[in-house]
Design a protein around this motif. Structure first.
Motif, short mmCIF file in Angstrom:
data_model
loop_
_atom_site.label_atom_id
_atom_site.label_comp_id
_atom_site.label_asym_id
_atom_site.label_seq_id
_atom_site.Cartn_x
_atom_site.Cartn_y
_atom_site.Cartn_z
N ALA A 101 -3.15 2.39 -17.58
CA ALA A 101 -2.60 1.25 -16.84
C ALA A 101 -1.14 1.49 -16.46
CB ALA A 101 -2.73 -0.02 -17.68
N ALA A 102 -0.36 2.09 -17.37
CA ALA A 102 1.04 2.37 -17.07
C ALA A 102 1.17 3.36 -15.91
CB ALA A 102 1.74 2.93 -18.31
N GLY A 103 0.34 4.39 -15.92
CA GLY A 103 0.38 5.35 -14.84
C GLY A 103 0.03 4.73 -13.50
N MET A 104 -0.96 3.85 -13.49
CA MET A 104 -1.35 3.18 -12.25
C MET A 104 -0.23 2.27 -11.74
SD MET A 104 -5.32 2.30 -13.21
CE MET A 104 -5.68 1.52 -11.64
N ALA A 105 0.41 1.55 -12.66
CA ALA A 105 1.49 0.64 -12.26
C ALA A 105 2.69 1.41 -11.71
CB ALA A 105 1.92 -0.22 -13.45
N GLY A 354 5.45 11.37 0.40
CA GLY A 354 6.23 11.60 -0.81
C GLY A 354 5.52 11.15 -2.07
N ASP A 355 4.82 10.02 -1.99
CA ASP A 355 4.09 9.52 -3.16
C ASP A 355 2.97 10.48 -3.56
OD1 ASP A 355 5.75 7.37 -3.04
OD2 ASP A 355 4.25 5.94 -2.33
N ALA A 356 2.19 10.92 -2.58
CA ALA A 356 1.09 11.83 -2.87
C ALA A 356 1.60 13.13 -3.47
CB ALA A 356 0.29 12.11 -1.59
N ALA A 357 2.71 13.65 -2.93
CA ALA A 357 3.26 14.90 -3.44
C ALA A 357 3.78 14.75 -4.86
CB ALA A 357 4.37 15.38 -2.50
N ARG A 358 4.46 13.64 -5.14
CA ARG A 358 5.02 13.43 -6.48
C ARG A 358 3.93 13.23 -7.52
NH1 ARG A 358 8.88 12.37 -3.01
NH2 ARG A 358 11.08 12.65 -3.62
N VAL A 359 2.88 12.52 -7.15
CA VAL A 359 1.76 12.37 -8.08
C VAL A 359 1.14 13.73 -8.37
CG1 VAL A 359 -0.60 11.48 -8.28
CG2 VAL A 359 1.23 9.97 -7.54
N ALA A 360 1.00 14.57 -7.35
CA ALA A 360 0.46 15.91 -7.56
C ALA A 360 1.36 16.71 -8.50
CB ALA A 360 0.30 16.62 -6.23
N LEU A 385 -4.00 10.68 -15.24
CA LEU A 385 -5.12 10.09 -14.53
C LEU A 385 -4.71 8.75 -13.92
CD1 LEU A 385 -8.11 10.09 -13.71
CD2 LEU A 385 -8.64 9.06 -15.94
N GLY A 386 -3.92 7.97 -14.66
CA GLY A 386 -3.44 6.70 -14.12
C GLY A 386 -2.57 6.90 -12.89
N ALA A 388 -2.79 9.32 -10.73
CA ALA A 388 -3.68 9.69 -9.62
C ALA A 388 -4.40 8.46 -9.07
CB ALA A 388 -4.68 10.74 -10.09
N LEU A 389 -4.92 7.61 -9.95
CA LEU A 389 -5.64 6.42 -9.50
C LEU A 389 -4.68 5.37 -8.96
CD1 LEU A 389 -8.30 6.05 -12.36
CD2 LEU A 389 -8.56 7.12 -10.10
N GLY A 390 -3.42 5.43 -9.37
CA GLY A 390 -2.43 4.46 -8.89
C GLY A 390 -2.16 4.55 -7.40
N LEU A 391 -2.57 5.65 -6.77
CA LEU A 391 -2.45 5.75 -5.32
C LEU A 391 -3.32 4.72 -4.61
CD1 LEU A 391 -2.49 9.65 -4.95
CD2 LEU A 391 -0.53 8.12 -4.65
N GLY A 392 -4.27 4.15 -5.34
CA GLY A 392 -5.13 3.12 -4.76
C GLY A 392 -4.72 1.70 -5.11
N ILE A 393 -3.56 1.54 -5.73
CA ILE A 393 -3.05 0.22 -6.10
C ILE A 393 -1.91 -0.16 -5.15
CG2 ILE A 393 -1.97 -1.17 -7.90
CD1 ILE A 393 -4.77 -0.42 -8.60
N THR A 394 -1.97 -1.35 -4.63
CA THR A 394 -0.90 -1.88 -3.78
C THR A 394 -0.20 -3.02 -4.51
OG1 THR A 394 -2.15 -1.34 -1.78
CG2 THR A 394 -0.33 -2.90 -1.55
N ALA A 395 1.10 -2.89 -4.68
CA ALA A 395 1.90 -3.91 -5.36
C ALA A 395 2.89 -4.49 -4.36
CB ALA A 395 2.62 -3.32 -6.57
N THR A 396 2.67 -5.73 -3.99
CA THR A 396 3.54 -6.40 -3.02
C THR A 396 4.47 -7.36 -3.75
OG1 THR A 396 1.76 -6.29 -1.39
CG2 THR A 396 3.60 -7.77 -0.92
N PRO A 397 5.80 -7.16 -3.63
CA PRO A 397 6.73 -8.07 -4.32
C PRO A 397 6.54 -9.51 -3.85
CG PRO A 397 7.87 -6.10 -3.54
CD PRO A 397 6.49 -6.07 -2.93
N ARG A 398 6.60 -10.42 -4.82
CA ARG A 398 6.52 -11.85 -4.49
C ARG A 398 7.88 -12.32 -3.98
NH1 ARG A 398 1.82 -13.66 -7.04
NH2 ARG A 398 1.14 -12.36 -8.79
#
Length: 408
Positions: A101-105, A354-360, A385-386, A388-398
């Motif tokens: 969960a931490a990795g995804m966040a 940049g996100d994809a490269a840094r996760v790699a 693993l988190g 890698a899967l975090g690339l599919g999470i979208t976090a929009t600031p409130r």
């Protein structure tokens, strides 16, 4: 707070390396616990301030992860182990979900991921400097001081190598993103220095991880940034550079004798000399004999005749899942990690370059380690693993539209 989340995530991921440095050993507190508490506090605030949305592609690998953790608990019912089982289950079933969960966040927030990657570079420099300083002052003997624990030393050198590999890959990404020539040369120089430092600890898998990460991660940034010709040439340049350096070093026997990684490369067949080949063979044989349900969580070392020695795990997640979890464990691992890798490739093609490269850069060294070292209780594997899967999470600031948009 987002930046702090990335910083604490990097410290937690590489806490084992930092604790082996002079600075880490001098700390009056447990660095792992401090980083974990800091990351938890930061992520709670980040989570509360964002609206989260998950890509449907994440459903299958996440469900497989949950089922794998459950199956490890169930499989513990027929495990002959008591000591390994009691240590491994909390690592996998309690720390595993938290690190995932931490990795995804972290990967979901650009700033957190950027800080995590940049902090990894700093950690890599600290570790490399500590190794060089230790060698210069005879406080480190690569291969171990007389009477030192070989298992502990092996883990320390492996984690140090993985840290340096990720740091070098991130530095190479920064070089590919920088427009100014002096800054680019500086990042290239740092990548070269970190790569040279990887020849010291003795981790052959870490050296392979460095070559993989430095070849692939910057190429992703270049390709996604529209510089496709340079992206195609980058891995070739890395391979030629590594070959040139190794040729030059190996042609000077006194210099090569001082580099533990090269010494171990010259020992002969890598899998056999490292002891992995017998473990892989035993895991395949024991797993086949215990089909379909497996030996039970933590049961491999006892079945293989090693007793309650967790350090003699199969050194391959797939074989470990087969041997201890049987066909259900193998299937769930394939969907969790194998499926997660395929989903990450799909998501990475849509993510920011940049996100994809840094996760790699952060995940590839650990991914290679998963196939040649670590067990299912290793928190670094779940965090990677988190990411890698975090690339599919979208976090929009409130936001508070009435105040923020009106600038009141």
């Amino acid at each position: 707070m987002t930046a702090l989340a990335g910083l604490f995530a990097a410290i937690l991921q590489f806490a084992g390396t930092l604790k082996s440095t002079p600075l880490g050993t001098a700390l009056p507190v447990d660095l792992t616990a401090v980083a974990a508490l800091g990351l938890l506090a930061a992520l709670v605030l980040v989570a509360a301030g964002c609206a989260w949305r998950a890509d449907p592609l994440l459903g299958l690998p996440l469900a497989a992860c949950g089922a794998l953790w459950l199956w490890m608990v169930v499989a513990g019912a027929w495990s002959p182990s008591r000591g390994i089982l009691a240590a491994k289950l909390p690592d996998a079933v309690l720390m595993g979900p938290a690190m995932l969960a931490a990795g995804m966040a972290v990967a979901a927030r650009d700033r957190a991921l950027a800080w995590c990657a940049d902090a990894t570079v700093v950690i890599g420099v600290v570790v490399a400097t500590a190794i060089v300083w230790g060698l210069a002052h005879d406080s480190i003997v690569l291969g171990g001081l007389p009477g030192a624990s070989p298992d502990q030393l092996r883990v320390q050198y492996q984690i140090a190598g993985l840290t340096i590999a990720s740091a070098a890959a991130v530095a190479a990404i920064r070089a590919s993103e920088t427009a100014r020539l002096p800054a680019r040369l500086g990042w290239v120089g740092l990548t070269a220095l970190l790569s040279a430092a990887s020849l010291m600890p003795g981790g052959r898998a870490a050296l392979a991880a460095l070559a993989l990460a430095v070849s692939v991660a910057p190429a992703i940034a270049l390709w996604r940034g529209g510089r496709r010709g340079v992206a195609l040439l980058w891995p070739l340049a890395v391979v030629l550079g590594v070959a040139a350096v190794l040729t030059a070093v190996l042609s000077d026997p006194p210099l090569a004798a001082g580099l533990r990684t090269l010494e171990r490369l010259s020992e002969g067949e890598v899998a056999q000399s490292s002891g992995r080949l017998p473990l892989w063979r035993a895991a395949a044989e024991q797993g086949g004999a215990a089909t379909p349900w497996g030996l039970g969580t933590g049961g491999f070392t006892i079945a293989a005749g090693h007793g309650e020695r967790r350090g003699l795990y199969p050194h391959n997640h797939l074989l470990e899942a087969l041997a201890e979890g049987g066909l259900p464990g193998l299937t769930l691992w394939l969907f969790a990690f194998g499926g997660g890798a395929l989903v990450a490739l799909r998501l990475g093609a849509r993510a920011a370059p940049g996100d994809a490269a840094r996760v790699a850069a952060l995940a590839l060294p650990v991914a290679l380690s998963v196939m040649v070292s670590t067990d299912l209780g290793n928190r670094m594997a779940w965090f990677a693993l988190g990411l890698a899967l975090g690339l599919g999470i979208t976090a929009t600031p409130r936001h508070v539209p009435a105040l923020r948009q009106a600038e009141l």
